[in-house]
Design an enzyme around this catalytic site. Structure first.
Site, PDB file in Angstrom:
ATOM      1  N   GLY A 265      -2.951 -11.683 -22.565  1.00 53.79           N
ATOM      2  CA  GLY A 265      -1.507 -12.175 -21.835  1.00 53.79           C
ATOM      3  C   GLY A 265      -1.221 -11.140 -21.134  1.00 53.79           C
ATOM      4  N   HIS A 266       0.253 -11.296 -20.669  1.00 55.26           N
ATOM      5  CA  HIS A 266       1.082 -10.650 -20.018  1.00 55.26           C
ATOM      6  C   HIS A 266       1.104  -9.114 -20.165  1.00 55.26           C
ATOM      7  CE1 HIS A 266       4.262 -10.123 -16.732  1.00 55.26           C
ATOM      8  NE2 HIS A 266       4.950  -9.594 -17.782  1.00 55.26           N
ATOM      9  N   PHE A 267       1.365  -8.826 -21.592  1.00 54.67           N
ATOM     10  CA  PHE A 267       1.477  -7.315 -21.848  1.00 54.67           C
ATOM     11  C   PHE A 267       0.091  -6.810 -22.336  1.00 54.67           C
ATOM     12  CE2 PHE A 267       5.822  -8.189 -22.124  1.00 54.67           C
ATOM     13  CZ  PHE A 267       6.235  -6.945 -21.847  1.00 54.67           C
TER      14      PHE A 267
END
Length: 288
Positions: A265-267
């Site tokens: 995901g994003h992180f």
């Protein structure tokens, strides 16, 4: 035996702001320099995994933006991306940096692109991790959130809904196939800082100002084409806000850039720092 990585935790006063930053202490005085700009709603602690792996070989410097982490801004500070870029410029000058690679993520990307645009001679290379600069990379959810303005009915509630503990946790785990791999420390610490006086106001102001970044995409893309910095793009391809298309879009303006997509995901550093750290090291070795 490899020397242990060491990191110093410091403050410097810039334009009335007490800026907190992490700085690695590498073995070599002439070690390549990497300036890391963090994203929303986190702070420089998001780079702890990279520091653990790279601090003995490279000079890593990661400040907390005003409104984030341990940095202390005065009452009445105006939170816009232009102001964050001004502050970052002052921070770079206060530390005497003249040439460095730039690592940008999320909010750090629009701050970093403003700094690079104003000071192209500083930039030895560019590492982008889920830091968007193309309309291609905005998901429907991102477009809906970033379209909010303070005078729109319900906009304040909509924006502040992104600042709850559940929303912060969702940024870390959404798109991660095995959520057990994401330590709760990151979102717990982020939420701790959001609980400090004035912090939700600061982050809401920046979310409302984010449209200025989208309006600057064409200009930043032109900067990339003109200056063609060496670039490494590492991206969590299941990011619910900044999509895989945004990663691939960089290749239109930087066809020689190195692109790596990760099934997370994003992180992305939370789950794939072991894969990303060697890429960063190799990039720094060949660009500096």
């Amino acid at each position: 035996m490899t020397a242990p990585a060491r990191t110093a935790h410091r403050h410097v006063d810039v334009e009335g702001v007490r800026v907190f930053y992490r700085e690695s202490l590498p073995d070599r005085a002439d070690a390549p320099v990497l300036l890391l700009l963090h994203g929303f709603p986190s702070a420089s602690h998001q780079y702890r995994g990279l520091f653990d792996r790279l601090a003995s070989r490279y000079r890593l410097i990661a400040p907390d933006h005003p409104g984030s982490g341990h940095t202390e801004a005065p009452a009445g500070y105006t939170y816009t991306f232009d102001r964050l870029a001004d502050l970052t410029e002052g921070f770079v000058r206060a530390l005497g940096l003249t040439r460095f690679a730039l690592y940008v993520f999320d909010f750090g990307a629009p701050v970093g692109f403003r700094v690079a645009e104003r000071n192209p001679e500083w930039i030895a290379g560019l590492i982008v991790q889920n830091g968007n600069a193309y309309a291609d990379g905005l998901s429907d959810a991102a477009i809906e959130l970033l379209s909010q303005r303070p005078d729109m009915p319900g906009a304040e509630q909509r924006v502040r809904a992104e600042l709850t503990l559940d929303a912060v946790r969702a940024q870390y785990v959404t798109g991660v196939p095995d959520q057990a791999l994401v330590a709760p420390d990151g979102w717990t610490l982020d939420h701790h800082f959001l609980e400090r006086p004035g912090r939700r106001d600061a982050q809401a102001a920046l979310l409302f100002d984010y449209h200025t970044n989208v309006e600057s995409y064409d200009r930043w893309q032109a900067w990339l084409r003109k200056h063609t910095p060496p670039a490494l793009i590492v991206w969590g391809e299941h990011d619910p806000f900044f999509t895989e298309a945004g990663a691939r879009a960089y290749l239109r303006d930087l066809p020689d850039a190195e692109l790596h997509l990760f099934g997370t995901g994003h992180f992305a550093l939370e789950t794939h720092v072991a894969e990303i750290a060697p890429l960063v090291a190799a990039f720094l070795d060949r660009t500096q």
